[in-house]
Design a protein around this motif. Structure first.
Motif, PDB file in Angstrom:
ATOM      1  N   ILE A   1       0.835  -1.203   0.000  1.00 38.54           N
ATOM      2  CA  ILE A   1       0.000   0.000   0.000  1.00 38.54           C
ATOM      3  C   ILE A   1       0.874   1.259   0.000  1.00 38.54           C
ATOM      4  CG2 ILE A   1      -1.875   1.215   1.145  1.00 38.54           C
ATOM      5  CD1 ILE A   1      -2.582  -1.529  -0.093  1.00 38.54           C
ATOM      6  N   MET A   2       1.994   1.233   0.704  1.00 38.06           N
ATOM      7  CA  MET A   2       2.888   2.393   0.674  1.00 38.06           C
ATOM      8  C   MET A   2       3.466   2.609  -0.720  1.00 38.06           C
ATOM      9  SD  MET A   2       4.976   2.652   4.284  1.00 38.06           S
ATOM     10  CE  MET A   2       5.808   1.067   4.150  1.00 38.06           C
ATOM     11  N   THR A   3       3.868   1.537  -1.387  1.00 37.86           N
ATOM     12  CA  THR A   3       4.419   1.709  -2.734  1.00 37.86           C
ATOM     13  C   THR A   3       3.343   2.188  -3.704  1.00 37.86           C
ATOM     14  OG1 THR A   3       4.091  -0.656  -3.240  1.00 37.86           O
ATOM     15  CG2 THR A   3       6.241   0.006  -2.404  1.00 37.86           C
ATOM     16  N   ASN A   4       2.097   1.755  -3.514  1.00 41.59           N
ATOM     17  CA  ASN A   4       1.010   2.289  -4.335  1.00 41.59           C
ATOM     18  C   ASN A   4       0.890   3.800  -4.149  1.00 41.59           C
ATOM     19  OD1 ASN A   4       0.295  -0.145  -5.466  1.00 41.59           O
ATOM     20  ND2 ASN A   4      -1.529  -0.446  -4.221  1.00 41.59           N
ATOM     21  N   ALA A   5       1.028   4.253  -2.888  1.00 37.99           N
ATOM     22  CA  ALA A   5       0.943   5.689  -2.617  1.00 37.99           C
ATOM     23  C   ALA A   5       2.058   6.445  -3.336  1.00 37.99           C
ATOM     24  CB  ALA A   5       1.012   5.939  -1.107  1.00 37.99           C
ATOM     25  N   VAL A   6       3.255   5.879  -3.327  1.00 35.00           N
ATOM     26  CA  VAL A   6       4.390   6.544  -3.980  1.00 35.00           C
ATOM     27  C   VAL A   6       4.212   6.551  -5.496  1.00 35.00           C
ATOM     28  CG1 VAL A   6       6.861   6.347  -4.464  1.00 35.00           C
ATOM     29  CG2 VAL A   6       6.033   6.106  -2.122  1.00 35.00           C
ATOM     30  N   LEU A   7       3.803   5.412  -6.061  1.00 37.94           N
ATOM     31  CA  LEU A   7       3.727   5.287  -7.514  1.00 37.94           C
ATOM     32  C   LEU A   7       2.510   5.979  -8.110  1.00 37.94           C
ATOM     33  CD1 LEU A   7       4.781   1.536  -7.885  1.00 37.94           C
ATOM     34  CD2 LEU A   7       6.169   3.556  -8.387  1.00 37.94           C
ATOM     35  N   HIS A   8       1.395   5.973  -7.368  1.00 38.85           N
ATOM     36  CA  HIS A   8       0.142   6.467  -7.941  1.00 38.85           C
ATOM     37  C   HIS A   8      -0.468   7.626  -7.155  1.00 38.85           C
ATOM     38  CE1 HIS A   8       0.447   2.826 -10.314  1.00 38.85           C
ATOM     39  NE2 HIS A   8       0.371   2.074  -9.228  1.00 38.85           N
ATOM     40  N   GLY A   9       0.121   7.972  -6.027  1.00 37.99           N
ATOM     41  CA  GLY A   9      -0.497   8.976  -5.154  1.00 37.99           C
ATOM     42  C   GLY A   9       0.341  10.217  -4.937  1.00 37.99           C
ATOM     43  N   GLY A  10       1.144  10.564  -5.911  1.00 38.16           N
ATOM     44  CA  GLY A  10       1.880  11.812  -5.808  1.00 38.16           C
ATOM     45  C   GLY A  10       3.296  11.690  -5.299  1.00 38.16           C
ATOM     46  N   GLY A  11       3.801  10.461  -5.151  1.00 37.30           N
ATOM     47  CA  GLY A  11       5.201  10.284  -4.787  1.00 37.30           C
ATOM     48  C   GLY A  11       5.501  10.233  -3.310  1.00 37.30           C
ATOM     49  N   ARG A  12       4.476  10.418  -2.483  1.00 32.01           N
ATOM     50  CA  ARG A  12       4.694  10.395  -1.034  1.00 32.01           C
ATOM     51  C   ARG A  12       3.382  10.115  -0.315  1.00 32.01           C
ATOM     52  NH1 ARG A  12       7.826  14.119   0.333  1.00 32.01           N
ATOM     53  NH2 ARG A  12       8.488  14.611  -1.798  1.00 32.01           N
ATOM     54  N   GLY A  13       3.482   9.854   0.964  1.00 28.24           N
ATOM     55  CA  GLY A  13       2.289   9.592   1.763  1.00 28.24           C
ATOM     56  C   GLY A  13       2.614   9.676   3.234  1.00 28.24           C
ATOM     57  N   THR A  14       1.637   9.278   4.050  1.00 28.15           N
ATOM     58  CA  THR A  14       1.803   9.260   5.504  1.00 28.15           C
ATOM     59  C   THR A  14       1.240   7.955   6.038  1.00 28.15           C
ATOM     60  OG1 THR A  14       1.540  11.665   5.603  1.00 28.15           O
ATOM     61  CG2 THR A  14       1.274  10.449   7.662  1.00 28.15           C
ATOM     62  N   ILE A  15       1.923   7.371   7.012  1.00 26.98           N
ATOM     63  CA  ILE A  15       1.424   6.164   7.644  1.00 26.98           C
ATOM     64  C   ILE A  15       1.259   6.401   9.138  1.00 26.98           C
ATOM     65  CG2 ILE A  15       3.778   5.213   7.864  1.00 26.98           C
ATOM     66  CD1 ILE A  15       2.481   2.401   7.660  1.00 26.98           C
TER      67      ILE A  15
END
Length: 257
Positions: A170-184
């Motif tokens: 899910i984190m890699t999905n956030a990076v690849l498809h969600g703007g390159g970054r995220g928060t957990i």
């Protein structure tokens, strides 16, 4: 990948591809071009993928194995995988790849999902475990922190692997498809871990919000949400044009500290 691939060439013999460490968010073209050059240079008749030192795969790591097999087949070379530890074998088995790669099946279903206790009668306060932003380079640090916590709770090697696999996908999905970054943000609530992963990308298409079928073995495509659903007790998605939050509910095995 957190460690570079090693390719060993024996003239007229096997091209040995040694992977190590966490094989996640792989740039396939770099590795495949090295393997193709090695096959041509050595007139190799066999490609051997050595996973002895691999501690983790994600969907891109599994795809690398599939793509290398395709390359070997096109080149008229045999393809073999060796050295996969039990956790990796189970991962490949979940994706239907053990038969494709000629590996023994992981028949023992060690899933922690589905073995969850009933919800507690008394509402408990959640315990904060971790919370931090991440980008491509930051995923490994979060994996390390989550692994340390899972180890302190007494999770088995299989359960630690599965927890990190679902979270990483899910984190890699956030990076690849969600703007390159995220928060957990991770909390523990009695016998469950709640892992909330948020990004600010364009959102997940609605067709992916519900359960989907297992990817066809050997087909290269994202399997992150499918894998998370096999591992976790529940996967909830809140997604729209302003971003996505995926909430993973992971059932801790009985007798977890």
């Amino acid at each position: 990948m957190d460690r570079p691939v090693q390719i060993e060439v024996v003239s007229g013999g096997p091209v040995r591809v040694v992977l190590a460490g966490s094989v996640i968010m792989v740039r396939h073209d770099d590795v495949l071009s090295q393997v193709e050059r090695a096959l041509k240079a050595a007139h190799g008749t066999r490609v051997l993928i050595d996973l002895t030192e691999v501690t983790a795969l994600d969907s891109s790591g599994a795809a690398l194995l599939v793509l290398t097999r395709r390359l070997a087949t096109r080149s008229g070379a045999e393809f073999h995988v060796q050295g996969a530890r039990p956790e990796i074998l189970q991962h490949l088995h979940m994706m239907g790849l053990t038969t494709l790669f000629g590996l023994r099946s992981a028949d023992d279903d060690r899933s922690s999902a589905g073995a969850a206790a009933e919800a507690p009668d008394v509402a408990a306060e959640p315990v904060h475990v971790l919370g931090q932003p991440f980008d491509r380079e930051g995923i490994q640090a979060i994996r390390d922190r989550l692994l340390s916590y899972a180890t302190s709770c007494g999770l088995s090697a299989f359960d630690r692997y599965r927890l990190l696999l679902a979270t990483t996908e899910i984190m890699t999905n956030a990076v690849l498809h969600g703007g390159g970054r995220g928060t957990i943000n991770v909390e523990r609530l009695d016998d469950r871990l709640l892992l909330r992963i948020t990004d600010h990308g364009p959102g997940i298409p609605r067709r992916h919000h519900t359960r989907n079928s297992r990817p066809r073995p050997g087909r290269v495509r994202s399997a992150g949400l499918w894998l998370a659903r096999q591992i976790c007790l529940q996967v909830d998605i809140d997604s729209g044009p302003g971003g996505t939050t995926v909430l993973l509910t992971y059932a801790l095995p009985a007798n977890t500290e």
